[in-house]
Design an enzyme around this catalytic site. Sequence first.
Site, PDB file in Angstrom:
ATOM      1  N   ARG A  45       0.983  -0.884   0.267  1.00 29.26           N
ATOM      2  CA  ARG A  45      -0.250   0.027  -0.052  1.00 29.26           C
ATOM      3  C   ARG A  45       0.767   1.238  -0.180  1.00 29.26           C
ATOM      4  O   ARG A  45       2.141   1.277   0.402  1.00 29.26           O
ATOM      5  CB  ARG A  45      -1.175   0.506   1.535  1.00 29.26           C
ATOM      6  CG  ARG A  45       0.002  -0.536   2.067  1.00 29.26           C
ATOM      7  CD  ARG A  45      -0.097   0.408   3.384  1.00 29.26           C
ATOM      8  NE  ARG A  45      -0.440   1.834   3.349  1.00 29.26           N
ATOM      9  CZ  ARG A  45       1.213   2.660   3.487  1.00 29.26           C
ATOM     10  NH1 ARG A  45       2.312   2.324   3.841  1.00 29.26           N
ATOM     11  NH2 ARG A  45       0.427   3.343   3.584  1.00 29.26           N
ATOM     12  N   GLY A  46       0.307   2.555   0.090  1.00 29.41           N
ATOM     13  CA  GLY A  46       1.240   4.056  -0.184  1.00 29.41           C
ATOM     14  C   GLY A  46       0.994   3.962  -1.991  1.00 29.41           C
ATOM     15  O   GLY A  46       1.465   2.668  -2.676  1.00 29.41           O
ATOM     16  N   ALA A  47       0.931   4.699  -1.924  1.00 31.53           N
ATOM     17  CA  ALA A  47       0.582   5.099  -4.053  1.00 31.53           C
ATOM     18  C   ALA A  47       2.033   4.773  -4.548  1.00 31.53           C
ATOM     19  O   ALA A  47       1.674   4.125  -5.396  1.00 31.53           O
ATOM     20  CB  ALA A  47       0.499   6.899  -4.175  1.00 31.53           C
ATOM     21  N   ARG A  88      -7.473  -0.581  -6.875  1.00 28.53           N
ATOM     22  CA  ARG A  88      -7.520   0.229  -6.311  1.00 28.53           C
ATOM     23  C   ARG A  88      -7.821   1.537  -7.013  1.00 28.53           C
ATOM     24  O   ARG A  88      -7.224   1.280  -7.542  1.00 28.53           O
ATOM     25  CB  ARG A  88      -6.953   0.680  -5.371  1.00 28.53           C
ATOM     26  CG  ARG A  88      -6.858  -0.799  -4.049  1.00 28.53           C
ATOM     27  CD  ARG A  88      -5.866  -0.100  -2.808  1.00 28.53           C
ATOM     28  NE  ARG A  88      -6.280   0.528  -2.084  1.00 28.53           N
ATOM     29  CZ  ARG A  88      -5.864   1.512  -1.131  1.00 28.53           C
ATOM     30  NH1 ARG A  88      -3.917   1.178  -0.653  1.00 28.53           N
ATOM     31  NH2 ARG A  88      -6.770   1.783  -0.004  1.00 28.53           N
ATOM     32  N   GLN A 195      -2.507   2.782   9.567  1.00 31.38           N
ATOM     33  CA  GLN A 195      -1.412   2.885   8.957  1.00 31.38           C
ATOM     34  C   GLN A 195      -0.381   4.393  10.083  1.00 31.38           C
ATOM     35  O   GLN A 195       0.591   3.808  10.150  1.00 31.38           O
ATOM     36  CB  GLN A 195      -1.731   3.733   7.790  1.00 31.38           C
ATOM     37  CG  GLN A 195      -2.189   2.697   6.706  1.00 31.38           C
ATOM     38  CD  GLN A 195      -3.301   2.791   6.435  1.00 31.38           C
ATOM     39  OE1 GLN A 195      -4.385   3.253   7.529  1.00 31.38           O
ATOM     40  NE2 GLN A 195      -3.775   2.855   5.465  1.00 31.38           N
ATOM     41  N   ASP A 236      -1.802  10.831  -2.656  1.00 27.87           N
ATOM     42  CA  ASP A 236      -2.757   9.158  -3.648  1.00 27.87           C
ATOM     43  C   ASP A 236      -2.395   9.714  -5.056  1.00 27.87           C
ATOM     44  O   ASP A 236      -2.759   9.146  -6.451  1.00 27.87           O
ATOM     45  CB  ASP A 236      -3.428   8.993  -3.038  1.00 27.87           C
ATOM     46  CG  ASP A 236      -2.622   8.048  -1.996  1.00 27.87           C
ATOM     47  OD1 ASP A 236      -3.138   8.780  -0.426  1.00 27.87           O
ATOM     48  OD2 ASP A 236      -2.457   6.990  -2.048  1.00 27.87           O
ATOM     49  N   ASN A 246      -5.238  12.345  -0.584  1.00 28.34           N
ATOM     50  CA  ASN A 246      -4.401  11.948   0.703  1.00 28.34           C
ATOM     51  C   ASN A 246      -5.905  10.651   1.915  1.00 28.34           C
ATOM     52  O   ASN A 246      -6.839  10.668   1.660  1.00 28.34           O
ATOM     53  CB  ASN A 246      -3.276  11.961   0.836  1.00 28.34           C
ATOM     54  CG  ASN A 246      -2.891  11.566   1.643  1.00 28.34           C
ATOM     55  OD1 ASN A 246      -1.890  10.944   1.173  1.00 28.34           O
ATOM     56  ND2 ASN A 246      -1.972  12.382   3.237  1.00 28.34           N
ATOM     57  N   LYS A 247      -5.241  10.072   2.677  1.00 29.56           N
ATOM     58  CA  LYS A 247      -6.137   9.423   3.599  1.00 29.56           C
ATOM     59  C   LYS A 247      -6.945  10.277   4.241  1.00 29.56           C
ATOM     60  O   LYS A 247      -6.423  11.028   4.592  1.00 29.56           O
ATOM     61  CB  LYS A 247      -4.709   9.027   4.735  1.00 29.56           C
ATOM     62  CG  LYS A 247      -5.406   7.939   5.913  1.00 29.56           C
ATOM     63  CD  LYS A 247      -5.801   6.466   5.046  1.00 29.56           C
ATOM     64  CE  LYS A 247      -5.240   5.874   4.423  1.00 29.56           C
ATOM     65  NZ  LYS A 247      -6.080   4.846   3.116  1.00 29.56           N
TER      66      LYS A 247
HETATM   67  O1  MRU Z   1      -4.725   3.363   2.188  1.00 28.96           O
HETATM   68  P1  MRU Z   1      -3.149   3.405   1.698  1.00 28.96           P
HETATM   69  O2  MRU Z   1      -3.117   2.841   3.146  1.00 28.96           O
HETATM   70  O3  MRU Z   1      -2.209   2.663   0.039  1.00 28.96           O
HETATM   71  O4  MRU Z   1      -3.373   5.147   1.843  1.00 28.96           O
HETATM   72  C1  MRU Z   1      -1.796   5.700   1.423  1.00 28.96           C
HETATM   73  C2  MRU Z   1      -1.853   7.049   1.583  1.00 28.96           C
HETATM   74  O5  MRU Z   1      -2.684   8.061   1.946  1.00 28.96           O
HETATM   75  C3  MRU Z   1      -0.450   7.689   1.495  1.00 28.96           C
HETATM   76  O6  MRU Z   1      -0.221   8.720   2.458  1.00 28.96           O
HETATM   77  C4  MRU Z   1       0.133   8.057   0.670  1.00 28.96           C
HETATM   78  O7  MRU Z   1       0.000   6.946  -0.336  1.00 28.96           O
HETATM   79  C5  MRU Z   1       1.316   8.715   0.458  1.00 28.96           C
HETATM   80  S1  MRU Z   1       2.502   7.380   0.197  1.00 28.96           S
HETATM   81  C6  MRU Z   1       4.077   7.901   0.145  1.00 28.96           C
END
Ligand code: MRU
Length: 346
Positions: A45-47, A88, A195, A236, A246-247
């Site tokens: 996970r994470g973009a 996703r 997270q 993201d 973002n999250k």
């Molecule tokens: O649902 P996730 O855990 O994939 O969400 C991740 C985030 O929102 C991060 O902050 C974002 O991807 C930036 S990661 C460098």
Amino acid sequence: MIVPIKYENEQLLIIDQTRLPLETVWLTLETKESVWEAIRLLQVRGAPAIGVAAGFGAYISVRDSKAEDSATFLSELKDVCEYLNSSRPTAVNLSWALKRMLAVGEANKDKSPAEIKAILREEAIAIRAEDEASCKSLGEYGLSLLKPGMGLLTHCNAGALATARYGTALSPMILGQERGYNFKVFADETRPLLQGARLTAWELFHAGVDVTLICDNMASIVMKNGWVDAVLVGCDRMAANGDGANKIGTSGVAILAKEYGIPFYMFVPSSTIDLNTPTGKDIPIEQRDSSEITSLWYKKDMAPIGVKTYNPAFDVTDAKYITAVVTEKGIAYPPYTESLPALLAK
Ligand code: MRU
């Protein structure tokens, strides 16, 4: 230093992020279905990390293809990319990496399937290497905005786990630690999937950074106490006007930061900037299962069985709350409609 995705001995390996922080378990992904599921379940996970996994995922899904001509092979690759892209919706790095894999395949349609496979393998490796270099650069640019001893606040996990290496918003924190900046970092736990608690607190704690875990609803008090000099978060998908998804919870932190006069920095590699998405309203927001709110972390249900829930995984921080956008090519300031394309053209 954490490297969450490896390609070793022709095998795609990821750290299962759903098992952290208590267990470090490596998963071997061998099929397109296992890659799709790993992304969907947030095992990776994470973009940026999703983009890297998708690049390797596309390659491993077609490397055993029996197609004898390139047209058949490329049509299989297209199907795989479409399938993986459905895992996703919000992080643009997923479609960005898959479009890139397909484009490089199609640009080599005159070659044999075996030759195209070798090119796809190299492209996946290049996507990972570029992300690593980009995160390093984000760390340097980010650190240039900060001073030793500052209090910082972050939301979700934008660390090494969310990228190929180093992280985006956490990269300057780790770099600052190496250079004696002695930051004091507040990590929002980041409901509902935690997270911040499970991943950010774990990464910073193990890097020796002074990190304090807070619940999401405590951001205001730590800001009011004067303990936060800057907010650093990942992204993201950033739209052309500088609105950044973002999250879930990030936009509230940005609004609080504005109220308290605290700069809010979004760390956005160019692979996360989507100039084809005009504004934040056009960013698709993932909705996730209600069990993440009602029961996931509890021994018993903590909500009436059957109650309605609303569980968006991301929100959009309006450009007007973002003090600066840190990219690997430099720092963009408002108006983002002008500064983002100028930076990307560099
Ligand atoms: O649902 P996730 O855990 O994939 O969400 C991740 C985030 O929102 C991060 O902050 C974002 O991807 C930036 S990661 C460098």
